[in-house]
Design a protein around this motif. Structure first.
Motif, PDB file in Angstrom:
ATOM      1  N   SER A 222      32.896  44.537  43.606  1.00 54.74           N
ATOM      2  CA  SER A 222      33.828  43.436  43.380  1.00 54.74           C
ATOM      3  C   SER A 222      33.156  42.079  43.556  1.00 54.74           C
ATOM      4  O   SER A 222      33.485  41.115  42.850  1.00 54.74           O
ATOM      5  CB  SER A 222      35.015  43.532  44.342  1.00 54.74           C
ATOM      6  N   SER A 223      32.238  41.984  44.498  1.00 56.92           N
ATOM      7  CA  SER A 223      31.628  40.697  44.831  1.00 56.92           C
ATOM      8  C   SER A 223      30.388  40.391  43.993  1.00 56.92           C
ATOM      9  O   SER A 223      29.840  39.290  44.078  1.00 56.92           O
ATOM     10  CB  SER A 223      31.257  40.661  46.315  1.00 56.92           C
ATOM     11  N   SER A 224      29.922  41.324  43.195  1.00 62.31           N
ATOM     12  CA  SER A 224      28.719  41.116  42.380  1.00 62.31           C
ATOM     13  C   SER A 224      29.073  40.455  41.053  1.00 62.31           C
ATOM     14  O   SER A 224      30.055  40.823  40.411  1.00 62.31           O
ATOM     15  CB  SER A 224      28.030  42.454  42.096  1.00 62.31           C
ATOM     16  N   TYR A 225      28.253  39.465  40.664  1.00 61.24           N
ATOM     17  CA  TYR A 225      28.442  38.840  39.345  1.00 61.24           C
ATOM     18  C   TYR A 225      27.128  38.195  38.908  1.00 61.24           C
ATOM     19  O   TYR A 225      26.568  37.385  39.642  1.00 61.24           O
ATOM     20  CB  TYR A 225      29.540  37.796  39.376  1.00 61.24           C
ATOM     21  N   PRO A 226      26.647  38.577  37.733  1.00 65.80           N
ATOM     22  CA  PRO A 226      27.171  39.650  36.882  1.00 65.80           C
ATOM     23  C   PRO A 226      26.962  41.006  37.548  1.00 65.80           C
ATOM     24  O   PRO A 226      26.103  41.148  38.415  1.00 65.80           O
ATOM     25  CB  PRO A 226      26.334  39.513  35.609  1.00 65.80           C
ATOM     26  N   LYS A 227      27.743  41.970  37.153  1.00 64.52           N
ATOM     27  CA  LYS A 227      27.719  43.275  37.794  1.00 64.52           C
ATOM     28  C   LYS A 227      26.643  44.179  37.188  1.00 64.52           C
ATOM     29  O   LYS A 227      26.715  44.494  35.993  1.00 64.52           O
ATOM     30  CB  LYS A 227      29.086  43.945  37.673  1.00 64.52           C
ATOM     31  N   PRO A 228      25.673  44.596  37.973  1.00 63.45           N
ATOM     32  CA  PRO A 228      24.700  45.579  37.472  1.00 63.45           C
ATOM     33  C   PRO A 228      25.442  46.831  37.018  1.00 63.45           C
ATOM     34  O   PRO A 228      26.427  47.241  37.632  1.00 63.45           O
ATOM     35  CB  PRO A 228      23.819  45.854  38.693  1.00 63.45           C
ATOM     36  N   ARG A 229      24.961  47.448  35.972  1.00 67.31           N
ATOM     37  CA  ARG A 229      25.677  48.579  35.379  1.00 67.31           C
ATOM     38  C   ARG A 229      25.060  49.931  35.725  1.00 67.31           C
ATOM     39  O   ARG A 229      25.490  50.958  35.196  1.00 67.31           O
ATOM     40  CB  ARG A 229      25.742  48.400  33.857  1.00 67.31           C
ATOM     41  N   HIS A 230      24.094  49.946  36.614  1.00 64.22           N
ATOM     42  CA  HIS A 230      23.432  51.192  36.982  1.00 64.22           C
ATOM     43  C   HIS A 230      23.853  51.633  38.376  1.00 64.22           C
ATOM     44  O   HIS A 230      23.841  50.830  39.323  1.00 64.22           O
ATOM     45  CB  HIS A 230      21.920  51.038  36.925  1.00 64.22           C
TER      46      HIS A 230
END
Length: 319
Positions: A222-230
Motif C-alpha cells: 500500500s505504501s509503495s509508489y510506484p509499486k514493484p510488480r515482482h
C-alpha cells in the motif's frame, strides 16, 4: 418446529458453474460467476458483482467453495447452513458472511424465507477495496463469526444500499453506471465498518504468524509508489521466500501474492487514467513500466482493453 425444505444457494442468480475437487475427503465444488450461462442472468454483466433475492428448488449439489465474498441478510423466516463444517441458523435481521476459501455445506431454508444477498468476486474486492491491515482483520473476524445479528438501524442501511445498487445496476443507459456502482459499494462497506469495528473490539483474537506477515505485506504494498510488480521484491523486504509469501497470501487473503500486487497496480492505473491528463506514455513511465508497449499489454491482460479504451470507459465516454 420449522419445516426446512428449500435449498438456499440455487436461486435465479446463483446457478453457478462448478468443477469437482477433493479436499479434506469431501466432494467440494468450486464456483465462480464468470461463465457465460451465469452472465446471461446477472443484472451486472461484468461478472464481478451481483445481487440475488429469489429462490427456486432444484436438486442441491455437494459442498461448494465460492470464489469470492457473499453477504446474505435474512428478511424473514430462517436459514440453516454449514460453513467450514460448523452449522449456523440465521433468523430475521441476521446476516451470513462467507469469506474466500470458506466451504459452504448443507443449506436449507424455512417456508416463507426471504432474504437479500450480495456476491462479489475476489478480483472485484481487491480492485475496489484495496486492503489495509485493518481491513483484513475483518476477514479474521468473519472467519470466526460468519453470522452476525444487526439492529434495526443497520438493517435499514443494508436495505437502502441494496435498493440503490439494484436500481443503478438496472440503468444500463447511464454511461457512468459502473462508476456509480463502485462508489455505492465503497460507501456501503464504510457504513458497516463502524458496526463491525465495535463487534471486533468485543471479540478480539490474536493474529497468527501468517496473518501478521500478510498484514506487513499489504502495508508495504500500500505504501509503495510506484509499486514493484515482482513478488520477490516484497519477499526480500519481509525476509521470506517468494514461495512462502504466496502461500501466506493464499491462506490469509484468498489470493496469491502476484494477483494481489496486480490488483493494487491496477488501482493506480485506473486512478491516473481517470483523474489526470497525463498521456499513456507518461503514466507508463510514472508506474515504472519498461515501455509503453509493455504497459499496453499489461492493461489489456488485466482489463481486457487498451489504456485509451479504459480511460474512455472510466470517464463514461463512448466512442
Amino acid at each position: 418446529m420449522m419445516n426446512f425444505r428449500q435449498p438456499l444457494f440455487h436461486g435465479k442468480y446463483v446457478s453457478l458453474h462448478y468443477r469437482n475437487v477433493k479436499r479434506l475427503n469431501m466432494d467440494i465444488r468450486e464456483r465462480n460467476i464468470n461463465t457465460s450461462d451465469v452472465q446471461g442472468v446477472l443484472d451486472y454483466s461484468d461478472g464481478q458483482i451481483f445481487l440475488f433475492d429469489e429462490l427456486t428448488s432444484p436438486e442441491r449439489p455437494s459442498d461448494i467453495r465460492l470464489d469470492g465474498i457473499f453477504v446474505i441478510l435474512c428478511i424473514d423466516g430462517e436459514a440453516t447452513l454449514s460453513i467450514d463444517r460448523k452449522v449456523y441458523t440465521a433468523g430475521k435481521n441476521d446476516i451470513i458472511i462467507g469469506v474466500p476459501e470458506a466451504v459452504i455445506g448443507h443449506a436449507d431454508t424455512s417456508v416463507g424465507f426471504k432474504y437479500r444477498g450480495v456476491f462479489m468476486s475476489l478480483e472485484y474486492a481487491f480492485k475496489m477495496l484495496p486492503l489495509t491491515v485493518r481491513s483484513w482483520n475483518f476477514k479474521v473476524f468473519f472467519d470466526q463469526n460468519p453470522k452476525i445479528s444487526l439492529d434495526e438501524e443497520a438493517v435499514s442501511t443494508f436495505n437502502l444500499y441494496y435498493g440503490l445498487l439494484k436500481q443503478k445496476l438496472a440503468d444500463r443507459r447511464n454511461p457512468y453506471r459502473a462508476n456509480i456502482v463502485d462508489a455505492l459499494m465503497q460507501a456501503w462497506v464504510f457504513e458497516f465498518r463502524g458496526v463491525f469495528d465495535s463487534m471486533e473490539q468485543l471479540n478480539p483474537r490474536p493474529m497468527s504468524s501468517a496473518e501478521n506477515i500478510f498484514g506487513d505485506f499489504v502495508n508495504l504494498l500500500s505504501s509503495s509508489y510506484p509499486k514493484p510488480r515482482h513478488v520477490a521484491y516484497y519477499a526480500d523486504r519481509l525476509n521470506i521466500t517468494p514461495k512462502y509469501l504466496s502461500v501466506v497470501c493464499k491462506k490469509a487473503g484468498g489470493q496469491n501474492a502476484s494477483k494481489i500486487i496486480d490488483a493494487y497496480v491496477a488501482k493506480d492505473i485506473e486512478t491516473l487514467l481517470k483523474s489526470s491528463r497525463k498521456s499513456v506514455k507518461e503514466i507508463s513511465n510514472e508506474l515504472a513500466f519498461p515501455n509503453t508497449s509493455f504497459f499496453g499489454r499489461y492493461v489489456k491482460k488485466y482489463f481486457g482493453c487498451t489504456p485509451n479504451e479504459l480511460r474512455r470507459k472510466l470517464n463514461g465516454v463512448e466512442r
